[in-house]
Design a protein around this motif. Sequence first.
Motif, PDB file in Angstrom:
ATOM      1  N   VAL A   1       0.875  -1.059   0.006  1.00 21.64           N
ATOM      2  CA  VAL A   1       0.015  -0.007   0.189  1.00 21.64           C
ATOM      3  C   VAL A   1       0.835   1.265  -0.130  1.00 21.64           C
ATOM      4  CG1 VAL A   1      -2.052  -0.890   1.232  1.00 21.64           C
ATOM      5  CG2 VAL A   1      -0.162   0.114   2.494  1.00 21.64           C
ATOM      6  N   ALA A   2       0.370   2.352  -0.563  1.00 22.12           N
ATOM      7  CA  ALA A   2       1.043   3.686  -0.502  1.00 22.12           C
ATOM      8  C   ALA A   2      -0.146   4.898   0.168  1.00 22.12           C
ATOM      9  CB  ALA A   2       1.286   4.205  -1.783  1.00 22.12           C
ATOM     10  N   VAL A   3       0.496   5.741   0.649  1.00 18.31           N
ATOM     11  CA  VAL A   3      -0.338   6.768   1.158  1.00 18.31           C
ATOM     12  C   VAL A   3      -0.316   7.719   0.526  1.00 18.31           C
ATOM     13  CG1 VAL A   3      -0.622   8.430   3.381  1.00 18.31           C
ATOM     14  CG2 VAL A   3       0.332   5.791   3.488  1.00 18.31           C
ATOM     15  N   ASP A   4      -1.369   8.207  -0.097  1.00 23.19           N
ATOM     16  CA  ASP A   4      -1.570   9.504  -0.977  1.00 23.19           C
ATOM     17  C   ASP A   4      -2.106  10.757  -0.070  1.00 23.19           C
ATOM     18  OD1 ASP A   4      -0.844   8.297  -3.105  1.00 23.19           O
ATOM     19  OD2 ASP A   4      -2.967   7.529  -3.620  1.00 23.19           O
ATOM     20  N   GLY A   5      -1.492  12.008  -0.514  1.00 16.85           N
ATOM     21  CA  GLY A   5      -2.103  13.194   0.252  1.00 16.85           C
ATOM     22  C   GLY A   5      -1.325  13.365   1.505  1.00 16.85           C
ATOM     23  N   ALA A   6      -0.430  12.706   2.140  1.00 18.16           N
ATOM     24  CA  ALA A   6      -0.009  12.964   3.491  1.00 18.16           C
ATOM     25  C   ALA A   6       0.848  14.124   3.348  1.00 18.16           C
ATOM     26  CB  ALA A   6       0.612  11.861   3.923  1.00 18.16           C
ATOM     27  N   ASP A   7       1.627  14.308   2.463  1.00 17.27           N
ATOM     28  CA  ASP A   7       2.576  15.456   2.138  1.00 17.27           C
ATOM     29  C   ASP A   7       2.173  16.640   1.156  1.00 17.27           C
ATOM     30  OD1 ASP A   7       2.810  13.896  -0.304  1.00 17.27           O
ATOM     31  OD2 ASP A   7       5.000  13.880  -0.560  1.00 17.27           O
ATOM     32  N   ARG A   8       0.813  16.652   1.024  1.00 25.66           N
ATOM     33  CA  ARG A   8       0.296  17.800   0.125  1.00 25.66           C
ATOM     34  C   ARG A   8       0.352  19.114   0.769  1.00 25.66           C
ATOM     35  NH1 ARG A   8      -4.467  20.473  -0.106  1.00 25.66           N
ATOM     36  NH2 ARG A   8      -5.507  19.176   1.268  1.00 25.66           N
ATOM     37  N   PRO A   9       0.992  19.982   0.301  1.00 26.85           N
ATOM     38  CA  PRO A   9       0.773  21.347   0.827  1.00 26.85           C
ATOM     39  C   PRO A   9      -0.346  22.002   1.488  1.00 26.85           C
ATOM     40  CG  PRO A   9       2.353  21.208  -1.135  1.00 26.85           C
ATOM     41  CD  PRO A   9       1.511  19.825  -1.319  1.00 26.85           C
ATOM     42  N   LEU A  10      -0.593  22.635   2.249  1.00 29.64           N
ATOM     43  CA  LEU A  10      -1.701  22.981   2.984  1.00 29.64           C
ATOM     44  C   LEU A  10      -1.976  24.294   2.755  1.00 29.64           C
ATOM     45  CD1 LEU A  10      -1.163  21.716   6.625  1.00 29.64           C
ATOM     46  CD2 LEU A  10      -2.550  20.505   4.874  1.00 29.64           C
ATOM     47  N   SER A  11      -3.417  24.804   2.414  1.00 32.74           N
ATOM     48  CA  SER A  11      -3.772  25.961   2.245  1.00 32.74           C
ATOM     49  C   SER A  11      -3.400  26.905   3.689  1.00 32.74           C
ATOM     50  CB  SER A  11      -5.159  26.196   1.985  1.00 32.74           C
ATOM     51  OG  SER A  11      -5.868  25.636   3.020  1.00 32.74           O
ATOM     52  N   GLY A  12      -3.814  28.296   3.697  1.00 37.85           N
ATOM     53  CA  GLY A  12      -3.498  28.743   4.986  1.00 37.85           C
ATOM     54  C   GLY A  12      -4.589  28.305   5.834  1.00 37.85           C
ATOM     55  N   ARG A  13      -5.619  28.299   5.368  1.00 37.59           N
ATOM     56  CA  ARG A  13      -6.927  27.805   6.313  1.00 37.59           C
ATOM     57  C   ARG A  13      -6.879  26.480   6.722  1.00 37.59           C
ATOM     58  NH1 ARG A  13     -11.018  31.445   7.803  1.00 37.59           N
ATOM     59  NH2 ARG A  13     -10.002  33.497   7.772  1.00 37.59           N
TER      60      ARG A  13
END
Length: 209
Positions: free
Chosen positions: A124-136
């Motif tokens: 398995v892989a994890v998607d989205g864990a390192d996605r940059p966050l918006s300010g909110r």
Amino acid sequence: MDSSTEPVPRPRVTVRLRALRFDAGSLALNLVATLGRRSSVPIERLGTLDRLREWCAGVGLVLRDQDVTDEFLAELRTLREAAYDVVAAVVHGRSPSAGSVALLNDRARPAPPQPRLRATGTGVAVDGADRPLSGRELQSVVVRDLIALLGDPERRGALRACDSSLCTMLYLDHTPGRRRRWCSMRLCGNSAKAAKHRRRRASAAPAGS
């Protein structure tokens, strides 16, 4: 001249005092610690966009490039002061301002990103864990951390303020018996010991020496 009218020397602000703190015990408390010496002459440790990037890296958050702005930095400082008001209220047994509570609840509302599992040929892989966050989203992550802290009786009971009258940094004390007095023995603890040693030497010195 009456000694009571003599100006009190302003404490020297060193590079060490301006350094970001990542040892308060939680993400939200590390944000609160970006303003130092609140009880005397405040030290702003989150004063530039470079410092914002450094703080995000230090707490393991990634902010979208387009949100690394002065406007977002001002928002984050506003959140920081509301968080301080609420945590200090818990530590000192008083009520926080209604405005602080309302602001934190508002900033917690946007849902932070949820990582997802994805099957691969080898596991398995994890998607989205390192996605940059918006300010909110980043602010929501911080406030939800604070809410989780205050909602945990054990962690809530471990909240302390540094005994140094200059510092008063808020932190979590997980030492046995919860007898920790200083935000850091290396910083405020050593400074207090040195000051105590100087007072002892001065009181032991012969008159007129």
